[in-house]
Design a protein around this motif. Structure first.
Motif, PDB file in Angstrom:
ATOM      1  N   ASP A  94      54.522   0.612  15.375  1.00 19.13           N
ATOM      2  CA  ASP A  94      53.985   1.346  14.020  1.00 19.13           C
ATOM      3  C   ASP A  94      53.204   2.554  14.337  1.00 19.13           C
ATOM      4  O   ASP A  94      53.228   3.555  13.650  1.00 19.13           O
ATOM      5  CB  ASP A  94      53.350   0.166  13.310  1.00 19.13           C
ATOM      6  N   MET A  95      52.212   2.502  15.275  1.00 19.06           N
ATOM      7  CA  MET A  95      51.629   3.461  15.548  1.00 19.06           C
ATOM      8  C   MET A  95      52.242   4.843  15.809  1.00 19.06           C
ATOM      9  O   MET A  95      51.849   5.889  15.441  1.00 19.06           O
ATOM     10  CB  MET A  95      50.545   3.091  16.794  1.00 19.06           C
ATOM     11  N   TYR A 101      46.429  -6.009  14.396  1.00 26.94           N
ATOM     12  CA  TYR A 101      47.755  -7.031  14.384  1.00 26.94           C
ATOM     13  C   TYR A 101      47.272  -8.358  15.212  1.00 26.94           C
ATOM     14  O   TYR A 101      46.452  -8.289  16.085  1.00 26.94           O
ATOM     15  CB  TYR A 101      48.864  -6.279  15.114  1.00 26.94           C
ATOM     16  N   ARG A 130      37.919   3.016  11.554  1.00 30.42           N
ATOM     17  CA  ARG A 130      38.670   2.205  10.667  1.00 30.42           C
ATOM     18  C   ARG A 130      39.666   1.714  11.768  1.00 30.42           C
ATOM     19  O   ARG A 130      40.024   2.395  12.998  1.00 30.42           O
ATOM     20  CB  ARG A 130      39.547   3.032   9.777  1.00 30.42           C
ATOM     21  N   GLU A 131      39.956   0.341  11.590  1.00 27.29           N
ATOM     22  CA  GLU A 131      40.946  -0.382  12.727  1.00 27.29           C
ATOM     23  C   GLU A 131      42.126  -0.765  12.047  1.00 27.29           C
ATOM     24  O   GLU A 131      42.121  -1.282  10.742  1.00 27.29           O
ATOM     25  CB  GLU A 131      40.108  -1.602  13.165  1.00 27.29           C
ATOM     26  N   SER A 132      43.289  -0.477  12.586  1.00 29.80           N
ATOM     27  CA  SER A 132      44.660  -1.215  12.388  1.00 29.80           C
ATOM     28  C   SER A 132      44.744  -2.582  13.188  1.00 29.80           C
ATOM     29  O   SER A 132      44.997  -2.324  14.476  1.00 29.80           O
ATOM     30  CB  SER A 132      45.556  -0.308  12.225  1.00 29.80           C
ATOM     31  N   ARG A 150      52.479   4.811  11.095  1.00 30.73           N
ATOM     32  CA  ARG A 150      52.056   3.683   9.977  1.00 30.73           C
ATOM     33  C   ARG A 150      50.733   3.171  10.418  1.00 30.73           C
ATOM     34  O   ARG A 150      50.137   2.385   9.583  1.00 30.73           O
ATOM     35  CB  ARG A 150      53.183   2.760   9.956  1.00 30.73           C
ATOM     36  N   THR A 151      49.843   3.459  11.243  1.00 27.23           N
ATOM     37  CA  THR A 151      48.505   3.038  11.420  1.00 27.23           C
ATOM     38  C   THR A 151      47.474   4.220  11.146  1.00 27.23           C
ATOM     39  O   THR A 151      47.803   5.225  11.567  1.00 27.23           O
ATOM     40  CB  THR A 151      48.332   2.199  12.831  1.00 27.23           C
ATOM     41  N   THR A 152      46.392   3.780  11.081  1.00 25.32           N
ATOM     42  CA  THR A 152      45.157   4.646  10.949  1.00 25.32           C
ATOM     43  C   THR A 152      44.110   4.135  11.672  1.00 25.32           C
ATOM     44  O   THR A 152      43.743   2.842  11.779  1.00 25.32           O
ATOM     45  CB  THR A 152      44.688   4.920   9.352  1.00 25.32           C
ATOM     46  N   THR A 156      44.092   1.267  16.844  1.00 22.12           N
ATOM     47  CA  THR A 156      45.081   0.320  16.712  1.00 22.12           C
ATOM     48  C   THR A 156      44.717  -0.973  17.906  1.00 22.12           C
ATOM     49  O   THR A 156      44.563  -0.508  18.777  1.00 22.12           O
ATOM     50  CB  THR A 156      46.711   0.769  16.944  1.00 22.12           C
ATOM     51  N   LYS A 213      46.037   9.185   4.646  1.00 19.59           N
ATOM     52  CA  LYS A 213      45.067   9.375   5.472  1.00 19.59           C
ATOM     53  C   LYS A 213      44.386  10.739   5.484  1.00 19.59           C
ATOM     54  O   LYS A 213      43.139  10.563   5.636  1.00 19.59           O
ATOM     55  CB  LYS A 213      46.044   9.634   6.736  1.00 19.59           C
ATOM     56  N   ALA A 221      52.819  -3.522  17.132  1.00 20.06           N
ATOM     57  CA  ALA A 221      51.754  -2.379  16.846  1.00 20.06           C
ATOM     58  C   ALA A 221      52.088  -1.022  17.232  1.00 20.06           C
ATOM     59  O   ALA A 221      51.773   0.014  16.775  1.00 20.06           O
ATOM     60  CB  ALA A 221      50.564  -2.916  17.508  1.00 20.06           C
TER      61      ALA A 221
END
Length: 340
Positions: free
Chosen positions: A326-327, A314, A310-312, A331-333, A336, A192, A323
């Motif tokens: 994880d957020m 699911y 940037r999108e994460s 674990r997301t950037t 989300t 990140k 999701a």
């Protein structure tokens, strides 16, 4: 018409886990006068949802999610499939507040989420629909309003942005940089940090897990901080108070450190007095007057390539709890999203 919707099965006692939710199929009525049927295409996943997954949701914030019922008050975008509201014809791309489900009946005149999530037709030619859940929607407004309330737009000086790889933080970094500030940013992984430095274009970035925050700030901002955008609270806010220059201004947007644990700090709050600091808490939904200005400005930067996001992503409504888990675990950037 059936709609699959995520419901809370049990309030998470600590970390959010997918097993705290269940997906239930419900029958929807036909839309009545002034209502539309929306097929949701994208739905948002935000840190603030964690505050609503406990019995004691903060006073003045959105209400806690009830167990065993639909989770109302979540931003989503979709396409109108049936309409009895003239301003929202079939085929329109819209946003509204009934996310985490496949279909929703929405009243055209309903005031949702303090007005920010009222049913609204979107310009799908200006940007992809999901951008209205990120830079051109509530996330963009939250980022823009945060800089506005501390008079940091079109200012000079140095700002530190915490949780800078998230949906709001990454936008704050870019808005601040594009309007004249020197930007230092922090995130919780080296990947990140590299993204913030090499793609987002911040002036300096560091991994807050590697060493004491004060040491990192001393290295990247030896001249001190003029502004701070806080999405973490706790030890991050404490470190910011220590590094602020006299007369500095701090925007208090979120407190991720408290969402799944006991509040910690800051222990040096008297520095707000001794340094003549301004600490300004705010919510993006309180600044709807800035929405068009924000969309014009950020929309222009998106169009000419100066703003990146940037999108994460699911896939499928059943992935929404995954999701969120994880957020919250880092674990997301970026933004989300769940693609329905």
């Amino acid at each position: 018409m059936n709609s699959s919707q995520v419901q809370v099965k049990v309030l998470p006692p600590a970390e959010v886990r997918p097993e705290h939710f269940e997906v239930v199929d419900v029958e929807l009525p036909e839309p009545g006068p002034g209502e539309v049927l929306v097929r949701n295409t994208w739905t948002s996943v935000d840190p603030g949802l964690r505050l609503r997954l406990r019995a004691d949701a903060p006073e003045g914030y959105f209400a806690a999610f009830p167990v065993g019922q639909a989770m109302d008050g979540i931003f989503t975008v979709g396409v109108v499939e049936a309409s009895q509201a003239d301003a929202f014809p079939v085929g329109s791309t819209v946003w509204h507040s009934y996310g985490w489900r496949t279909h929703a009946i929405v009243a055209a005149d309903e005031v949702a989420m303090n007005g920010i999530a009222n049913l609204r037709v979107l310009d799908a030619e200006r940007a992809p629909a999901q951008a209205y859940l990120g830079p051109l929607g509530a996330m963009g407004l939250t980022a823009y309003a945060g800089l506005h309330v501390i008079d940091a737009l079109d200012a000079r000086g140095t700002i530190w942005v915490s949780a800078a790889a998230g949906a709001v933080g990454s936008l704050v970094c870019q808005i601040a940089r594009l309007t004249g500030l020197r930007v230092v940013a922090s995130a919780g992984t080296d990947e990140k940090v590299a993204w913030l430095r090499d793609v987002v274009g911040v002036d300096a970035a560091f991994n807050w897990r590697e060493r004491p925050l004060g040491e990192s700030l001393g290295e990247v901002a030896p001249e001190g901080l003029d502004f701070y955008f806080d999405g973490v609270g706790g030890d991050h806010l404490e470190a910011a108070l220590g590094a602020m220059n006299n007369g500095g201004r701090l925007a208090l947007c979120g407190s991720i450190s408290e969402y799944e644990g006991e509040p910690v700090g800051p222990r040096n709050l008297f520095l707000a007095t001794s340094k003549n600091l301004t600490l300004r808490g705010y919510r993006g939904s309180a600044h709807l007057d800035l929405l068009e200005e924000m969309q014009d400005r950020l929309g222009g930067w998106l169009a000419d390539g100066r703003l990146t996001y940037r999108e994460s992503v699911y896939d499928g409504i059943r992935s929404a709890p995954v999701a969120l888990a994880d957020m919250m675990a880092g674990r997301t950037t970026g933004k989300t999203l769940v693609r329905i």
